[in-house]
Design an enzyme around this catalytic site. Sequence first.
Site, PDB file in Angstrom:
ATOM      1  N   TYR A 226      40.973  40.595  38.826  1.00  0.00           N
ATOM      2  CA  TYR A 226      41.831  39.674  39.571  1.00  0.00           C
ATOM      3  C   TYR A 226      41.756  40.012  41.058  1.00  0.00           C
ATOM      4  O   TYR A 226      42.234  41.056  41.493  1.00  0.00           O
ATOM      5  CB  TYR A 226      43.287  39.777  39.120  1.00  0.00           C
ATOM      6  CG  TYR A 226      43.595  39.238  37.737  1.00  0.00           C
ATOM      7  CD1 TYR A 226      42.632  38.583  36.978  1.00  0.00           C
ATOM      8  CD2 TYR A 226      44.866  39.373  37.190  1.00  0.00           C
ATOM      9  CE1 TYR A 226      42.917  38.094  35.717  1.00  0.00           C
ATOM     10  CE2 TYR A 226      45.169  38.877  35.932  1.00  0.00           C
ATOM     11  CZ  TYR A 226      44.200  38.247  35.199  1.00  0.00           C
ATOM     12  OH  TYR A 226      44.497  37.758  33.940  1.00  0.00           O
TER      13      TYR A 226
ATOM     14  N   GLY B 270      49.879  23.271  33.327  1.00  0.00           N
ATOM     15  CA  GLY B 270      50.778  22.350  34.003  1.00  0.00           C
ATOM     16  C   GLY B 270      51.064  21.064  33.259  1.00  0.00           C
ATOM     17  O   GLY B 270      51.930  20.282  33.665  1.00  0.00           O
TER      18      GLY B 270
END
Length: 323
Positions: free
Chosen positions: A61, A212
Amino acid sequence: MKNIKKIQLGQNGPLVSGLGLGCMRMSSIWGGPSPDEAESIATINQALDLGINFLNTGDFYGAGHNEMLIGKAIKGRRDDAFISVKFGAIFHNGQWIGLDLRPNSIKNFVNYSLTRLGIETIDLYQPSRMDNSVPVEDIIGTAADLVKEGKVKHIGVSEITAAQLRKANEVYPISALEIGYSLAERQIENELLPAAKELGIAVVAFANTAEGLLTGEMTVPLPDNDYRNHFSRFQNENLIHNLEKVEVLKHLAITKGVTPTQLAIAWVKEQGDQIMPLVSMSKRSRLAENIEAMEISFTPEEMNTLNTTFAIGAIKGGTYLER
């Protein structure tokens, strides 16, 4: 705000918060700018203050940025945090180029992670996924060696098959399985989830809102620069169909006086005592809402409505989770 319930990782593993903090969005993964670092650190600390001790990261990350960020946040309060680290994914110039799960590479990765995090032991260490280039026995066996060396406390796995999960657990007791799971993404209920429950392995469930889709805020069409345009789930007729399903979730949310996102998290939480919703956040403003979702319960009728509306196959198209 009530205390967050705890769940056990594995049959004889540690107790951790039933809601996990995904730290991925606090760093740039795909080459863009990273969010405000001070706010990210403040978010981690407030989460710890509120009882969320499970911090999830990956050594890839932000090319290590995420681990260094967490290291700064937990300095002076190491005992408050349970740190989960994924390894093995290889990125170059912000692009995913493959996996490296060779034993020598794993031994190299763990030392870099410990240094960036500023800790002596990683609480949960797990391959980010399997690609069959290295036997499961060698990958988990190497992680088990790191447990013996004191560099790792518990071993997890991520995005694998039921057969691979069983094989991994035979090599060394697996404490947690990290996998995408939501109302819109229920395929793990066929084989993987039953296997985890049978073996007593906790499930760390990410993507609770399915990129989402389940927030109730998505409209047709998506902006041209939206990364979700690459996924068939969010294209043309598929998106129109899928958002019609989400209307049921939105209506129930209004009835219960909560948000669709909270309902999506709560549904995941309700699927079993050893299932942890893992919610990605980079701002403190979202903490209270996500914690409150853990207090939501459903009547049998409400659960039946959701399970029927979002039955396996009801959502059309896929995402990166199926690659």
